[in-house]
Write a protein that holds these residues in place. Structure first.
Motif, PDB file in Angstrom:
ATOM      1  N   SER A   1      12.608   8.256  71.170  1.00 46.71           N
ATOM      2  CA  SER A   1      11.245   7.872  71.576  1.00 46.71           C
ATOM      3  C   SER A   1      11.022   8.084  73.067  1.00 46.71           C
ATOM      4  CB  SER A   1      10.984   6.401  71.232  1.00 46.71           C
ATOM      5  OG  SER A   1      11.700   5.552  72.112  1.00 46.71           O
ATOM      6  N   GLU A   2       9.758   8.267  73.421  1.00 52.67           N
ATOM      7  CA  GLU A   2       9.381   8.395  74.831  1.00 52.67           C
ATOM      8  C   GLU A   2       9.791   7.146  75.606  1.00 52.67           C
ATOM      9  OE1 GLU A   2       8.031  11.014  76.502  1.00 52.67           O
ATOM     10  OE2 GLU A   2       8.218  12.173  74.652  1.00 52.67           O
ATOM     11  N   GLN A   3       9.676   5.984  74.976  1.00 52.09           N
ATOM     12  CA  GLN A   3      10.045   4.727  75.626  1.00 52.09           C
ATOM     13  C   GLN A   3      11.544   4.701  75.941  1.00 52.09           C
ATOM     14  OE1 GLN A   3       9.010   1.230  73.384  1.00 52.09           O
ATOM     15  NE2 GLN A   3       9.755  -0.165  74.949  1.00 52.09           N
ATOM     16  N   THR A   4      12.364   5.174  75.016  1.00 50.91           N
ATOM     17  CA  THR A   4      13.810   5.229  75.231  1.00 50.91           C
ATOM     18  C   THR A   4      14.143   6.170  76.381  1.00 50.91           C
ATOM     19  OG1 THR A   4      14.275   4.714  72.920  1.00 50.91           O
ATOM     20  CG2 THR A   4      16.022   5.848  74.143  1.00 50.91           C
TER      21      THR A   4
ATOM     22  N   ALA B   1      28.323   5.122  82.498  1.00 53.21           N
ATOM     23  CA  ALA B   1      27.773   4.484  81.294  1.00 53.21           C
ATOM     24  C   ALA B   1      26.429   5.103  80.910  1.00 53.21           C
ATOM     25  CB  ALA B   1      27.619   2.985  81.518  1.00 53.21           C
ATOM     26  N   LEU B   2      25.562   5.315  81.896  1.00 51.55           N
ATOM     27  CA  LEU B   2      24.258   5.928  81.603  1.00 51.55           C
ATOM     28  C   LEU B   2      24.417   7.392  81.190  1.00 51.55           C
ATOM     29  CD1 LEU B   2      22.178   4.327  84.478  1.00 51.55           C
ATOM     30  CD2 LEU B   2      22.003   3.831  82.024  1.00 51.55           C
ATOM     31  N   GLY B   3      25.382   8.086  81.782  1.00 55.88           N
ATOM     32  CA  GLY B   3      25.664   9.459  81.382  1.00 55.88           C
ATOM     33  C   GLY B   3      26.128   9.532  79.936  1.00 55.88           C
ATOM     34  N   ALA B   4      26.959   8.594  79.523  1.00 53.11           N
ATOM     35  CA  ALA B   4      27.415   8.549  78.129  1.00 53.11           C
ATOM     36  C   ALA B   4      26.237   8.275  77.198  1.00 53.11           C
ATOM     37  CB  ALA B   4      28.494   7.485  77.964  1.00 53.11           C
ATOM     38  N   GLU B   5      25.324   7.413  77.631  1.00 50.88           N
ATOM     39  CA  GLU B   5      24.125   7.144  76.839  1.00 50.88           C
ATOM     40  C   GLU B   5      23.268   8.407  76.713  1.00 50.88           C
ATOM     41  OE1 GLU B   5      20.256   4.195  76.986  1.00 50.88           O
ATOM     42  OE2 GLU B   5      22.077   3.593  78.049  1.00 50.88           O
ATOM     43  N   LEU B   6      23.128   9.124  77.817  1.00 54.86           N
ATOM     44  CA  LEU B   6      22.355  10.368  77.810  1.00 54.86           C
ATOM     45  C   LEU B   6      22.969  11.378  76.844  1.00 54.86           C
ATOM     46  CD1 LEU B   6      20.035  12.064  79.046  1.00 54.86           C
ATOM     47  CD2 LEU B   6      21.653  12.755  80.829  1.00 54.86           C
ATOM     48  N   VAL B   7      24.276  11.542  76.899  1.00 55.17           N
ATOM     49  CA  VAL B   7      24.963  12.461  75.983  1.00 55.17           C
ATOM     50  C   VAL B   7      24.722  12.030  74.535  1.00 55.17           C
ATOM     51  CG1 VAL B   7      27.242  13.269  75.203  1.00 55.17           C
ATOM     52  CG2 VAL B   7      26.704  13.210  77.650  1.00 55.17           C
ATOM     53  N   GLY B   8      24.733  10.733  74.268  1.00 49.47           N
ATOM     54  CA  GLY B   8      24.498  10.233  72.918  1.00 49.47           C
ATOM     55  C   GLY B   8      23.092  10.509  72.406  1.00 49.47           C
ATOM     56  N   LEU B   9      22.124  10.599  73.323  1.00 53.11           N
ATOM     57  CA  LEU B   9      20.735  10.875  72.942  1.00 53.11           C
ATOM     58  C   LEU B   9      20.413  12.366  72.889  1.00 53.11           C
ATOM     59  CD1 LEU B   9      18.958   8.147  75.107  1.00 53.11           C
ATOM     60  CD2 LEU B   9      19.252   8.135  72.620  1.00 53.11           C
ATOM     61  N   ALA B  10      21.307  13.185  73.428  1.00 51.73           N
ATOM     62  CA  ALA B  10      21.069  14.627  73.503  1.00 51.73           C
ATOM     63  C   ALA B  10      21.399  15.310  72.178  1.00 51.73           C
ATOM     64  CB  ALA B  10      21.893  15.248  74.625  1.00 51.73           C
ATOM     65  N   GLU B  11      20.581  16.279  71.817  1.00 48.53           N
ATOM     66  CA  GLU B  11      20.810  17.087  70.620  1.00 48.53           C
ATOM     67  C   GLU B  11      22.136  17.827  70.777  1.00 48.53           C
ATOM     68  OE1 GLU B  11      20.194  18.172  66.949  1.00 48.53           O
ATOM     69  OE2 GLU B  11      18.543  17.165  67.980  1.00 48.53           O
TER      70      GLU B  11
ATOM     71  N   LYS C   1      17.379  14.442  71.125  1.00 47.60           N
ATOM     72  CA  LYS C   1      17.239  14.452  69.671  1.00 47.60           C
ATOM     73  C   LYS C   1      15.769  14.196  69.331  1.00 47.60           C
ATOM     74  CE  LYS C   1      21.858  12.649  68.852  1.00 47.60           C
ATOM     75  NZ  LYS C   1      22.632  11.452  68.447  1.00 47.60           N
ATOM     76  N   SER C   2      15.297  14.799  68.257  1.00 45.81           N
ATOM     77  CA  SER C   2      13.878  14.718  67.897  1.00 45.81           C
ATOM     78  C   SER C   2      13.406  13.295  67.615  1.00 45.81           C
ATOM     79  CB  SER C   2      13.574  15.618  66.702  1.00 45.81           C
ATOM     80  OG  SER C   2      14.327  15.208  65.581  1.00 45.81           O
TER      81      SER C   2
ATOM     82  N   ASN D   1      26.401  19.454  74.418  1.00 46.65           N
ATOM     83  CA  ASN D   1      25.755  20.767  74.333  1.00 46.65           C
ATOM     84  C   ASN D   1      24.243  20.689  74.514  1.00 46.65           C
ATOM     85  OD1 ASN D   1      28.153  22.222  73.915  1.00 46.65           O
ATOM     86  ND2 ASN D   1      28.136  21.679  71.756  1.00 46.65           N
ATOM     87  N   GLY D   2      23.704  19.491  74.502  1.00 49.99           N
ATOM     88  CA  GLY D   2      22.282  19.294  74.728  1.00 49.99           C
ATOM     89  C   GLY D   2      21.939  19.049  76.185  1.00 49.99           C
ATOM     90  N   LEU D   3      22.902  19.337  77.074  1.00 48.25           N
ATOM     91  CA  LEU D   3      22.701  19.156  78.518  1.00 48.25           C
ATOM     92  C   LEU D   3      23.103  20.409  79.277  1.00 48.25           C
ATOM     93  CD1 LEU D   3      24.439  15.689  79.039  1.00 48.25           C
ATOM     94  CD2 LEU D   3      22.002  16.103  78.790  1.00 48.25           C
ATOM     95  N   VAL D   4      22.411  20.651  80.374  1.00 47.31           N
ATOM     96  CA  VAL D   4      22.825  21.644  81.370  1.00 47.31           C
ATOM     97  C   VAL D   4      22.809  20.919  82.704  1.00 47.31           C
ATOM     98  CG1 VAL D   4      22.215  23.770  82.575  1.00 47.31           C
ATOM     99  CG2 VAL D   4      21.851  23.603  80.114  1.00 47.31           C
TER     100      VAL D   4
END
Length: 103
Positions: A15-18, A79-89, A11-12, A93-96
């Motif tokens: 942050s880079e830190q996140t 848990a980290l995968g769920a976090e990644l999905v939550g941060l993806a646009e 998502k736009s 659908n924001g992952l391949v």
């Protein structure tokens, strides 16, 4: 060896830190899995500009499919995968995700 590749459209407002913090925690899963050999993640450096919005990539190398499957089953990975999905646009659908057999 198996190379697990994940391309991400964050998502736009992420942050880079996140992003770096998430990558660091994913890399830390290596401590739980002796079959996880390498972990790399970064912004795309391609001069071609064909990322189609997938500006970040993750590559994880495993000694075999069993090590990859153990990684996928780890509660911390889930848990980290769920976090990644939550941060993806667009969420998932924001992952391949693509796995290659090397060698």
């Amino acid at each position: 060896m198996i190379r697990h590749i994940v391309l991400v459209k964050f998502k736009s407002d992420t942050s880079e830190q996140t992003i770096q913090n998430l990558f660091d925690r994913l890399a830390g899963l290596r401590e739980q899995l002796p079959g996880m050999r390498d972990f790399d993640a970064s912004l795309s450096l391609s001069p071609e500009g064909l990322e189609q919005g997938f500006k970040y990539g993750i590559c994880v190398d495993f000694v075999d499919e069993a090590a990859r499957d153990a990684y996928l089953a780890l509660p911390d990975h889930k848990a980290l995968g769920a976090e990644l999905v939550g941060l993806a646009e667009g969420g998932i659908n924001g992952l391949v995700v693509f796995d290659l057999k090397l060698g």
